[in-house]
Motif scaffolding. Structure first.
Motif, PDB file in Angstrom:
ATOM      1  N   TYR A  41     -40.501  25.945  33.148  1.00 17.92           N
ATOM      2  CA  TYR A  41     -39.422  25.941  32.159  1.00 17.92           C
ATOM      3  C   TYR A  41     -39.217  27.322  31.533  1.00 17.92           C
ATOM      4  O   TYR A  41     -38.176  27.596  30.943  1.00 17.92           O
ATOM      5  N   ASN A  42     -40.188  28.199  31.664  1.00 18.47           N
ATOM      6  CA  ASN A  42     -40.034  29.553  31.127  1.00 18.47           C
ATOM      7  C   ASN A  42     -38.922  30.330  31.815  1.00 18.47           C
ATOM      8  O   ASN A  42     -38.486  31.358  31.307  1.00 18.47           O
ATOM      9  N   ILE A  43     -38.432  29.832  32.925  1.00 19.81           N
ATOM     10  CA  ILE A  43     -37.301  30.471  33.588  1.00 19.81           C
ATOM     11  C   ILE A  43     -36.067  30.440  32.692  1.00 19.81           C
ATOM     12  O   ILE A  43     -35.144  31.225  32.864  1.00 19.81           O
ATOM     13  N   LEU A  44     -36.074  29.559  31.708  1.00 23.03           N
ATOM     14  CA  LEU A  44     -34.956  29.445  30.774  1.00 23.03           C
ATOM     15  C   LEU A  44     -35.070  30.419  29.603  1.00 23.03           C
ATOM     16  O   LEU A  44     -34.135  30.559  28.820  1.00 23.03           O
ATOM     17  N   ASN A  45     -36.209  31.093  29.480  1.00 19.19           N
ATOM     18  CA  ASN A  45     -36.453  32.008  28.363  1.00 19.19           C
ATOM     19  C   ASN A  45     -36.243  33.452  28.836  1.00 19.19           C
ATOM     20  O   ASN A  45     -37.173  34.138  29.249  1.00 19.19           O
ATOM     21  N   ASP A  46     -34.985  33.898  28.785  1.00 21.12           N
ATOM     22  CA  ASP A  46     -34.640  35.236  29.272  1.00 21.12           C
ATOM     23  C   ASP A  46     -35.394  36.345  28.543  1.00 21.12           C
ATOM     24  O   ASP A  46     -35.780  37.343  29.147  1.00 21.12           O
ATOM     25  N   ASP A  65     -42.666  22.365  41.601  1.00 23.44           N
ATOM     26  CA  ASP A  65     -42.471  22.108  40.172  1.00 23.44           C
ATOM     27  C   ASP A  65     -41.054  22.467  39.733  1.00 23.44           C
ATOM     28  O   ASP A  65     -40.474  21.794  38.875  1.00 23.44           O
ATOM     29  N   VAL A  66     -40.492  23.516  40.309  1.00 16.74           N
ATOM     30  CA  VAL A  66     -39.107  23.901  40.006  1.00 16.74           C
ATOM     31  C   VAL A  66     -38.150  22.797  40.458  1.00 16.74           C
ATOM     32  O   VAL A  66     -37.267  22.381  39.709  1.00 16.74           O
ATOM     33  N   VAL A  67     -38.352  22.311  41.673  1.00 26.83           N
ATOM     34  CA  VAL A  67     -37.496  21.254  42.214  1.00 26.83           C
ATOM     35  C   VAL A  67     -37.649  19.978  41.394  1.00 26.83           C
ATOM     36  O   VAL A  67     -36.655  19.333  41.042  1.00 26.83           O
ATOM     37  N   ALA A  68     -38.877  19.605  41.069  1.00 30.26           N
ATOM     38  CA  ALA A  68     -39.133  18.367  40.325  1.00 30.26           C
ATOM     39  C   ALA A  68     -38.473  18.364  38.949  1.00 30.26           C
ATOM     40  O   ALA A  68     -38.129  17.309  38.425  1.00 30.26           O
ATOM     41  N   ARG A  69     -38.284  19.545  38.380  1.00 31.60           N
ATOM     42  CA  ARG A  69     -37.692  19.641  37.037  1.00 31.60           C
ATOM     43  C   ARG A  69     -36.218  20.021  37.078  1.00 31.60           C
ATOM     44  O   ARG A  69     -35.613  20.296  36.046  1.00 31.60           O
ATOM     45  N   GLY A  70     -35.631  20.042  38.255  1.00 33.66           N
ATOM     46  CA  GLY A  70     -34.195  20.303  38.388  1.00 33.66           C
ATOM     47  C   GLY A  70     -33.785  21.715  38.023  1.00 33.66           C
ATOM     48  O   GLY A  70     -32.653  21.940  37.586  1.00 33.66           O
ATOM     49  N   LEU A  71     -34.656  22.680  38.224  1.00 28.81           N
ATOM     50  CA  LEU A  71     -34.379  24.056  37.806  1.00 28.81           C
ATOM     51  C   LEU A  71     -33.942  24.981  38.943  1.00 28.81           C
ATOM     52  O   LEU A  71     -33.788  26.183  38.729  1.00 28.81           O
ATOM     53  N   MET A  72     -33.734  24.456  40.133  1.00 36.26           N
ATOM     54  CA  MET A  72     -33.345  25.304  41.262  1.00 36.26           C
ATOM     55  C   MET A  72     -32.094  26.140  40.979  1.00 36.26           C
ATOM     56  O   MET A  72     -32.046  27.302  41.350  1.00 36.26           O
ATOM     57  N   LYS A  74     -31.304  27.644  38.428  1.00 34.45           N
ATOM     58  CA  LYS A  74     -31.660  28.746  37.530  1.00 34.45           C
ATOM     59  C   LYS A  74     -32.480  29.839  38.218  1.00 34.45           C
ATOM     60  O   LYS A  74     -32.689  30.901  37.653  1.00 34.45           O
ATOM     61  N   ILE A  75     -32.955  29.598  39.421  1.00 37.56           N
ATOM     62  CA  ILE A  75     -33.895  30.507  40.069  1.00 37.56           C
ATOM     63  C   ILE A  75     -33.282  31.851  40.418  1.00 37.56           C
ATOM     64  O   ILE A  75     -33.869  32.883  40.181  1.00 37.56           O
ATOM     65  N   LYS A  76     -32.108  31.884  40.992  1.00 40.01           N
ATOM     66  CA  LYS A  76     -31.459  33.120  41.432  1.00 40.01           C
ATOM     67  C   LYS A  76     -32.380  33.883  42.370  1.00 40.01           C
ATOM     68  O   LYS A  76     -32.812  33.360  43.376  1.00 40.01           O
TER      69      LYS A  76
END
Length: 99
Positions: A41-46, A65-72, A74-76
């Motif tokens: 989730y730290n991927i959201l903390n610019d 973990d990225v996929v499981a939390r729907g953050l793909m 945001k990865i870039k």
């Protein structure tokens, strides 16, 4: 993979615990950071990521973990690793700290 000074395993989000923000004070060049579990989730903390990237370019996210939390979305350009990569990084680093 190259031998690094210290491997940081980040299990928690900076939104959940302030100790994750202390990571900024401990990372030095050639260290590696792996965000796993809720740490992705730290991927959201610019702000946090900008400060970490100013010190080290070795920042990774555990793909499952990225996929499981729907953050793909945001990865870039950020680096995804799998479990085998995680094992290799831990084998190559005798000094590991968990956050």
């Amino acid at each position: 993979m190259e031998v690094l000074v210290l491997l940081h395993l980040v299990f928690n989000s900076s939104y959940k615990t302030a100790t994750t923000l202390e990571l900024i004070d401990f990372v030095i060049p050639n260290d590696a950071i792996i965000f796993i579990e809720d740490g992705v989730y730290n991927i959201l903390n610019d702000s946090l990521l900008d400060k970490l990237q100013a010190t080290t370019k070795s920042i990774y996210y555990l793909e499952n973990d990225v996929v499981a939390r729907g953050l793909m979305p945001k990865i870039k350009e950020r680096a995804l690793i799998n479990y085998l990569d995680l094992v290799r990084l831990t084998e190559n680093n005798s000094q590991i700290i968990s956050w």
